[in-house]
Design a protein around this motif. Structure first.
Motif, PDB file in Angstrom:
ATOM      1  N   ARG A  53       0.805  -0.915  -0.337  1.00 15.21           N
ATOM      2  CA  ARG A  53      -0.100  -0.052   0.567  1.00 15.21           C
ATOM      3  C   ARG A  53       1.071   1.023  -0.125  1.00 15.21           C
ATOM      4  O   ARG A  53       0.710   2.302  -1.204  1.00 15.21           O
ATOM      5  CB  ARG A  53      -1.012  -0.195   0.862  1.00 15.21           C
ATOM      6  N   SER A  77      -0.094   3.590  -3.336  1.00 12.96           N
ATOM      7  CA  SER A  77      -0.512   4.650  -3.356  1.00 12.96           C
ATOM      8  C   SER A  77      -0.118   5.628  -2.990  1.00 12.96           C
ATOM      9  O   SER A  77      -0.844   6.787  -3.092  1.00 12.96           O
ATOM     10  CB  SER A  77      -1.642   3.823  -1.938  1.00 12.96           C
ATOM     11  N   THR A  80      -0.134   7.254  -8.472  1.00  7.24           N
ATOM     12  CA  THR A  80      -0.808   6.341  -6.854  1.00  7.24           C
ATOM     13  C   THR A  80      -2.486   5.951  -7.467  1.00  7.24           C
ATOM     14  O   THR A  80      -1.754   5.194  -8.841  1.00  7.24           O
ATOM     15  CB  THR A  80      -1.469   7.832  -6.503  1.00  7.24           C
ATOM     16  N   ARG A  81      -2.447   4.958  -6.870  1.00  7.75           N
ATOM     17  CA  ARG A  81      -3.753   3.965  -7.060  1.00  7.75           C
ATOM     18  C   ARG A  81      -5.225   5.147  -7.264  1.00  7.75           C
ATOM     19  O   ARG A  81      -5.920   4.319  -7.384  1.00  7.75           O
ATOM     20  CB  ARG A  81      -4.301   3.005  -5.534  1.00  7.75           C
ATOM     21  N   THR A  88     -11.142   4.592  -0.756  1.00  3.80           N
ATOM     22  CA  THR A  88      -9.665   4.157  -0.875  1.00  3.80           C
ATOM     23  C   THR A  88     -10.450   3.260   0.796  1.00  3.80           C
ATOM     24  O   THR A  88      -9.829   2.501  -0.228  1.00  3.80           O
ATOM     25  CB  THR A  88      -8.810   4.931  -0.399  1.00  3.80           C
TER      26      THR A  88
END
Length: 416
Positions: free
Chosen positions: A52, A56, A148-149, A207
């Motif tokens: 993560r 992220s 990022t995601r 998220t």
């Protein structure tokens, strides 16, 4: 072959004391099974957390600040003198990273690098007589997808709409729910400088992190510059590198070259990553204690066999068995217990993982229900198997050595 004879003798002696053998095998099996369960949780959560962090957020963030304040000239002139300086007024300077466009272009030309300039700040989002404070960030949508995601976390709309829509904004699902903001609605965004812009919601992301879902908004870099009254200014460089593990060294090199504070993802999360080391040390200590307790059962059964079979050992040695052969037979007993415990422990570990995989719970600060993230790689099973074999053979070594030191003449004559 000798190993077959040794195995036959070792197996017959273990089956002669079945209850003790079963208890010893169960002790080893429980140690292996619990090790697999605990280590899978620990390793899985660690890998998930690091994943993560890496995926992220940018690997490196260059900020428009300096790690250490500039030295006063008097301290430079007299580095070893006893000097005291009072009433120093900090020098004011224009915030922002100088020539950020050139720096972004330079970094983007490196193979595998992704870099963008960003402007961050605080704002208030106002809609239907409701206000919410938020952290805003002005970005380049095309590069943000690679950094990022957030593009993957979009529930409604698309991140790319920021570029095509006029005064577009992307908000989190928590803010959308609290302010009753829907896709396509117009909200007022107020900056600390007093600027107010009517902006259209072109995307809603989710998220699962309450802090981001309720307090993060995205907009184009140029819109953020207008809203915060900072034209042609960026206060961050957000960078993704080919090898995340090398981010710390690259960040140090960039800081030494440009002077701006450069933080890698390892530096930002150093305290948390350090906790993983402590947690793993505690886990291995506990599992080692379980295996040591189990090894006492193996030590007890083999020591008892040695005491009961001293005459049989003497007969074997008089028939031509060497000391090393006798030691090998009793080490074989420990090996057999270790292998049986390992196989049974693997079965127990598989059952524990199957049960843990069905568990769900709610973590404070996370919007979604969570479950255990399990690492089911072969490494956990291999380490558990090595633990069992080392504990079993180690426990068998002392009585095996004692058995090999028996003097057959004294035993047969009844001297001892």
């Amino acid at each position: 072959m000798f190993w077959r004879v040794a195995f036959s003798i070792a197996a017959s002696q273990l089956t002669h004391r079945r209850r003790q053998t079963v208890v010893s095998v169960l002790g080893v099996a429980l140690g292996v099974g619990f090790f697999i369960g605990v280590s899978s949780i620990m390793s899985g959560s660690e890998k998930d957390f690091v994943d993560r962090l890496v995926n992220s957020a940018p690997h490196i963030t260059v900020k428009d600040e300096f790690r250490d304040p500039a030295k006063q000239p008097v301290f430079i002139r007299f580095p070893k003198a006893a000097v005291k300086l009072e009433n120093v007024k900090p020098r004011e300077y224009l915030r922002g990273i100088k020539n950020y466009g050139e720096k972004v272009d330079e970094l983007s030309q490196r193979p595998g690098y992704v870099a963008e300039a960003a402007l961050t700040g605080q704002a208030i989002v106002r809609y239907a007589n409701k206000d919410m404070s938020a952290s805003l960030i002005g970005i380049d949508p095309e590069k943000e997808k690679l950094l990022t995601r957030v593009a993957e976390d979009m529930r409604e709309g698309r991140l790319e709409r920021l570029r095509t829509a006029s005064d577009g904004i992307v908000i989190g699902s928590g803010m959308s729910t609290r302010l009753s903001l829907k896709l396509g609605d117009l909200a007022s965004v107020v900056s600390p400088a007093g600027q107010v812009k009517r902006m259209k919601v072109v995307g809603i992301f989710h998220t699962g992190n309450l802090m981001l879902d309720y307090g993060q908004i995205y907009m184009l870099l140029k819109d953020a510059q207008v809203l915060l009254d900072k034209p042609f200014i960026a206060n961050q460089l957000r960078i993704k590198v080919p090898d995340p593990n090398a981010a710390e060294g690259i960040a140090a090199a960039l800081e030494a070259r440009w002077g701006y504070r450069s933080e890698s993802w390892q530096e930002v999360n150093r305290d948390i990553l350090g906790l993983f080391i402590i947690r793993n040390a505690i886990m291995y200590s506990i599992v080692s204690a379980i295996m040591i307790v189990a090894s006492f059962g193996i030590f007890n059964i083999i020591s008892t066999v040695v005491l009961e079979k001293r005459r049989d050992i003497a007969i074997l040695m008089s028939m031509g068995f060497r000391e090393a052969d006798i030691q090998y037979i009793f080490l074989m007993q420990g090996f057999i217990v270790g292998v049986l415990g390992m196989l049974m422990g693997w079965a127990i570990g598989w059952g524990i993982l199957a049960i843990l995989g069905q568990v769900e719970f709610t973590v404070p600060g996370m919007a979604d229900r969570q479950g255990f993230v399990l690492d089911k790689s072969f490494q956990q099973w291999a380490i558990g198997g090595v633990f069992s074999l080392v504990a079993a053979i180690g426990a068998a070594w002392i009585p095996a050595r004692k058995a090999s030191q028996v003097h057959p003449v004294d035993i047969i004559r009844g001297a001892v």
